[in-house]
Structures are given as structure tokens and as C-alpha cells.
Design a protein around this motif. Structure first.
Motif, PDB file in Angstrom:
ATOM      1  N   ARG A 225       0.809  -1.210   0.000  1.00 47.79           N
ATOM      2  CA  ARG A 225       0.000   0.000   0.000  1.00 47.79           C
ATOM      3  C   ARG A 225       0.846   1.266   0.000  1.00 47.79           C
ATOM      4  NH1 ARG A 225      -2.193  -4.277   2.146  1.00 47.79           N
ATOM      5  NH2 ARG A 225      -4.424  -4.666   1.780  1.00 47.79           N
ATOM      6  N   GLY A 226       2.107   1.130  -0.400  1.00 49.13           N
ATOM      7  CA  GLY A 226       2.975   2.287  -0.546  1.00 49.13           C
ATOM      8  C   GLY A 226       3.564   2.814   0.733  1.00 49.13           C
ATOM      9  N   ARG A 227       3.495   2.025   1.809  1.00 49.49           N
ATOM     10  CA  ARG A 227       4.051   2.456   3.102  1.00 49.49           C
ATOM     11  C   ARG A 227       5.285   1.617   3.418  1.00 49.49           C
ATOM     12  NH1 ARG A 227       0.198   4.790   6.580  1.00 49.49           N
ATOM     13  NH2 ARG A 227      -1.263   6.044   5.359  1.00 49.49           N
ATOM     14  N   SER A 228       6.364   1.865   2.730  1.00 49.16           N
ATOM     15  CA  SER A 228       7.583   1.074   2.937  1.00 49.16           C
ATOM     16  C   SER A 228       8.676   1.853   3.657  1.00 49.16           C
ATOM     17  CB  SER A 228       8.120   0.562   1.592  1.00 49.16           C
ATOM     18  OG  SER A 228       8.336   1.642   0.707  1.00 49.16           O
ATOM     19  N   GLY A 229       8.358   3.046   4.130  1.00 46.05           N
ATOM     20  CA  GLY A 229       9.355   3.844   4.826  1.00 46.05           C
ATOM     21  C   GLY A 229       9.620   3.343   6.234  1.00 46.05           C
ATOM     22  N   THR A 230      10.512   4.038   6.921  1.00 44.60           N
ATOM     23  CA  THR A 230      10.867   3.671   8.294  1.00 44.60           C
ATOM     24  C   THR A 230       9.690   3.877   9.225  1.00 44.60           C
ATOM     25  OG1 THR A 230      13.179   4.278   7.944  1.00 44.60           O
ATOM     26  CG2 THR A 230      12.409   4.196  10.221  1.00 44.60           C
ATOM     27  N   ASP A 231       9.464   2.938  10.103  1.00 45.12           N
ATOM     28  CA  ASP A 231       8.448   3.041  11.145  1.00 45.12           C
ATOM     29  C   ASP A 231       9.141   2.716  12.461  1.00 45.12           C
ATOM     30  OD1 ASP A 231       6.407   2.271  13.068  1.00 45.12           O
ATOM     31  OD2 ASP A 231       4.990   2.324  11.404  1.00 45.12           O
ATOM     32  N   ALA A 232       9.424   3.746  13.249  1.00 50.82           N
ATOM     33  CA  ALA A 232      10.216   3.556  14.469  1.00 50.82           C
ATOM     34  C   ALA A 232       9.531   2.614  15.450  1.00 50.82           C
ATOM     35  CB  ALA A 232      10.483   4.904  15.131  1.00 50.82           C
ATOM     36  N   GLY A 233       8.199   2.639  15.502  1.00 46.95           N
ATOM     37  CA  GLY A 233       7.493   1.740  16.411  1.00 46.95           C
ATOM     38  C   GLY A 233       7.672   0.288  16.035  1.00 46.95           C
ATOM     39  N   LEU A 234       7.538  -0.004  14.745  1.00 53.70           N
ATOM     40  CA  LEU A 234       7.755  -1.381  14.286  1.00 53.70           C
ATOM     41  C   LEU A 234       9.216  -1.783  14.471  1.00 53.70           C
ATOM     42  CD1 LEU A 234       5.644  -1.479  10.984  1.00 53.70           C
ATOM     43  CD2 LEU A 234       4.968  -2.211  13.272  1.00 53.70           C
ATOM     44  N   ASP A 235      10.141  -0.855  14.181  1.00 50.29           N
ATOM     45  CA  ASP A 235      11.566  -1.152  14.356  1.00 50.29           C
ATOM     46  C   ASP A 235      11.881  -1.490  15.814  1.00 50.29           C
ATOM     47  OD1 ASP A 235      11.983  -0.686  11.672  1.00 50.29           O
ATOM     48  OD2 ASP A 235      12.893   1.299  11.955  1.00 50.29           O
ATOM     49  N   LEU A 236      11.331  -0.700  16.731  1.00 48.29           N
ATOM     50  CA  LEU A 236      11.599  -0.916  18.151  1.00 48.29           C
ATOM     51  C   LEU A 236      11.049  -2.250  18.619  1.00 48.29           C
ATOM     52  CD1 LEU A 236      12.522  -0.056  20.957  1.00 48.29           C
ATOM     53  CD2 LEU A 236      10.416   1.284  21.167  1.00 48.29           C
ATOM     54  N   THR A 237       9.825  -2.566  18.190  1.00 47.94           N
ATOM     55  CA  THR A 237       9.233  -3.840  18.589  1.00 47.94           C
ATOM     56  C   THR A 237      10.026  -5.011  18.020  1.00 47.94           C
ATOM     57  OG1 THR A 237       7.100  -2.709  18.466  1.00 47.94           O
ATOM     58  CG2 THR A 237       7.056  -5.087  18.760  1.00 47.94           C
ATOM     59  N   GLN A 238      10.483  -4.869  16.782  1.00 45.82           N
ATOM     60  CA  GLN A 238      11.302  -5.925  16.172  1.00 45.82           C
ATOM     61  C   GLN A 238      12.615  -6.070  16.934  1.00 45.82           C
ATOM     62  OE1 GLN A 238      11.767  -5.553  11.932  1.00 45.82           O
ATOM     63  NE2 GLN A 238      13.403  -7.071  11.831  1.00 45.82           N
ATOM     64  N   ALA A 239      13.218  -4.958  17.312  1.00 41.74           N
ATOM     65  CA  ALA A 239      14.468  -5.019  18.072  1.00 41.74           C
ATOM     66  C   ALA A 239      14.256  -5.712  19.411  1.00 41.74           C
ATOM     67  CB  ALA A 239      15.019  -3.610  18.283  1.00 41.74           C
ATOM     68  N   ALA A 240      13.129  -5.425  20.067  1.00 37.98           N
ATOM     69  CA  ALA A 240      12.838  -6.063  21.356  1.00 37.98           C
ATOM     70  C   ALA A 240      12.669  -7.570  21.195  1.00 37.98           C
ATOM     71  CB  ALA A 240      11.585  -5.445  21.967  1.00 37.98           C
ATOM     72  N   ALA A 241      11.985  -7.983  20.126  1.00 30.48           N
ATOM     73  CA  ALA A 241      11.798  -9.414  19.885  1.00 30.48           C
ATOM     74  C   ALA A 241      13.128 -10.097  19.590  1.00 30.48           C
ATOM     75  CB  ALA A 241      10.816  -9.616  18.736  1.00 30.48           C
ATOM     76  N   LEU A 242      13.947  -9.468  18.786  1.00 28.14           N
ATOM     77  CA  LEU A 242      15.262 -10.030  18.463  1.00 28.14           C
ATOM     78  C   LEU A 242      16.131 -10.133  19.718  1.00 28.14           C
ATOM     79  CD1 LEU A 242      15.932  -8.109  15.129  1.00 28.14           C
ATOM     80  CD2 LEU A 242      15.630 -10.589  15.346  1.00 28.14           C
ATOM     81  N   HIS A 243      16.060  -9.108  20.560  1.00 27.27           N
ATOM     82  CA  HIS A 243      16.822  -9.126  21.820  1.00 27.27           C
ATOM     83  C   HIS A 243      16.379 -10.285  22.696  1.00 27.27           C
ATOM     84  CE1 HIS A 243      18.898  -7.742  25.384  1.00 27.27           C
ATOM     85  NE2 HIS A 243      17.760  -7.589  26.027  1.00 27.27           N
TER      86      HIS A 243
END
Length: 282
Positions: free
Chosen positions: A108-126
Motif C-alpha cells: 500500500r505504498g508504506r515502505s518507509g521507516t516506522d520507528a514503532g515497528l523497528d523498536l518492537t522488532q528489536a525487542a523481539a530479536l533481543h
């Protein structure tokens, strides 16, 4: 936040005892009461720690958002779903949710950075001990204009840096968390915990006091996983300060708290559980 639906606040990397607004979205557009209700029910259920119920509500909201072809609502429902999965100690599920959410947004054309998704992904990876992958995501989210995301990203960055022995990165996270007092208990606890980690090599006694202070604040916030982590840090500091008895007591406190939160966790060694169900006779 791009859409009008509320995102869950990711409280402390590894736990989410409550929900709060995150970001400054517009008022949700009228026209889909089912979507609105599912998002609100998810928020309320998560706030009461009924996380399995919240997970189901956010799945329903996401399905409705797909039917509506609403990119903003898809992003928010996916974020919230991943957060409650992480709160249930299901980091692999959270990563799958985030990947699928990003794919749906990209279409849907929303491929830019999303800090909330990035943070949640980082927490899961951690949580999965994949800190090399988590570190750049967490560090990038520190630059978010949303103070709640930037704060949480700074804490996560500091925890990762301390775990891998990167004192320079830990120092950057500490500097980013420096606040003018008084501040909210959450922010003070974050700052105290990272300051304790920074101080540990040269002032273990001072580090212990800061860690205990952080644990007390997290207890008041009903963030018991974060409290146990701070108690574990305090035990580590007490041991380095030469207080073996204090270290043992703090380790036991942390272990009992973690086991009480998750019976699958290893039981604390050193004291009986006064609330354990009696063993049935053979």
C-alpha cells in the motif's frame, strides 16, 4: 503514528503491563464501528493483562483493517498484535507478525521507516538473543520524534550494549536518557538502571543502590519483569562490591519474581515457595 487508531506503548523491552497512547494520531475516521471496537477491546484487555484476549482482538482488528484497505489501521493493529505477543513471551510470533505487517504496508505504498515497528522488532530479536540484528534497529529508533519510542529505544540500546560489553554505545544511551528531574517514574527508572550499568565497573556499591532504586520504581509501575531485571543487576553489583550475602538475597528475590510471573521459568534456588500447590500423594 500515521493512523488514527491507538498503538500500545511498548513498556520496557520485555514486558507490557499496561497500554497507553503512543504518538499523536488524528481522530479515527468514522464508518467502521467493528474495527474501532476491536482496537479498543484489545487495548482494554491488554491493560488488564488479559493478553490472549487482546491478541484475539488485535487479530480481528487487523483482519477488518485489511478488508477496509486502511494502511494506517493495518500498521497499528500489526504493531499492537506484535506487542502483546512479545508480552506473552512469544518473540518468534511477534517477528512473524511484524514481517507480515511490513509486507502489507509495502503493498500500500508504506515502505518507509516506522520507528514503532523497528523498536518492537528489536525487542523481539533481543529476547531471542539476536542482539547483532537488534542493535541497529534499536539505535535507529532512538532518533524518533515520539519521546516514548525514543526513550524505550534508548533503554533497549543500553541493555544490548551492556550485554555485549560495548561501553561506548552504553554511554551514548545513558547520555540520551539524561533527564532534568523530576521526571516520570518510567523515565527515571530507565535512567537509573542504565546509570547503574555504566557505573558498575568502577563503583559497584553505587551501582547497586541505583539498581535497587530502579527496581523499586518498576515495582510501583507494575513492571515486574523489569523489576526482576533490575534486582538481578543489583545482585551482580553487590557481588562485585564484596557483599556475597546481599548478592544471594537479591538473586533469590529476582528468581522468585520471575518464576511467579512465568511458571515455565526455572524456580528460584535457596528458599521454598510458600504459595506452591501441595504435591499430590503418590
Amino acid at each position: 503514528m500515521k493512523a488514527g487508531y491507538t498503538r500500545a506503548a511498548l513498556l520496557l523491552v520485555l514486558a507490557m503491563p499496561a497500554l497507553a497512547g503512543c504518538g499523536g494520531g488524528r481522530v479515527a475516521p468514522a464508518g467502521d464501528a467493528v474495527l474501532d471496537q476491536a482496537m479498543e477491546s484489545g487495548r482494554q484487555s491488554a491493560g488488564l493483562e488479559r493478553l490472549a484476549v487482546a491478541e484475539g482482538q488485535y487479530r480481528q482488528a487487523g483482519t477488518r483493517a485489511l478488508a477496509r484497505d486502511d494502511a494506517g489501521a493495518i500498521g497499528d493493529a500489526g504493531y499492537n498484535l506484535a506487542v502483546v505477543q512479545l508480552a506473552q513471551d512469544k518473540p518468534a510470533d511477534a517477528l512473524s507478525t511484524l514481517a507480515a505487517t511490513r509486507a502489507a504496508l509495502a503493498v500500500r505504498g508504506r515502505s518507509g521507516t516506522d520507528a514503532g515497528l523497528d523498536l518492537t522488532q528489536a525487542a523481539a530479536l533481543h529476547r531471542l538473543s539476536r542482539d547483532r540484528e537488534a542493535a541497529p534497529l534499536a539505535a535507529g529508533a532512538m532518533a524518533s520524534p515520539d519521546p516514548a519510542i525514543a526513550e524505550q529505544a534508548s533503554l533497549l540500546t543500553g541493555l544490548i550494549a551492556d550485554g555485549v560489553g560495548d561501553r561506548a554505545m552504553l554511554g551514548q544511551a545513558v547520555a540520551h536518557l539524561a533527564h532534568r528531574r523530576p521526571v516520570a517514574a518510567k523515565w527515571q527508572a530507565d535512567e537509573d538502571e542504565l546509570q547503574a550499568r555504566m557505573r558498575l565497573p568502577h563503583d559497584p556499591a553505587g551501582a547497586r543502590d541505583l539498581a535497587v532504586q530502579a527496581a523499586d520504581l518498576r515495582r510501583q509501575m507494575v513492571d515486574y519483569r523489569g523489576m526482576a531485571r533490575a534486582l538481578t543487576l543489583a545482585a551482580r553489583a553487590a557481588g562485585q562490591a564484596g557483599d556475597a550475602a546481599g548478592a544471594a538475597a537479591l538473586t533469590l528475590q529476582a528468581g522468585q519474581s520471575l518464576h511467579a510471573q512465568s511458571p515455565s521459568a526455572a524456580p528460584a534456588v535457596g528458599a521454598p515457595d510458600p504459595f506452591a500447590a501441595p504435591t499430590p500423594p503418590v
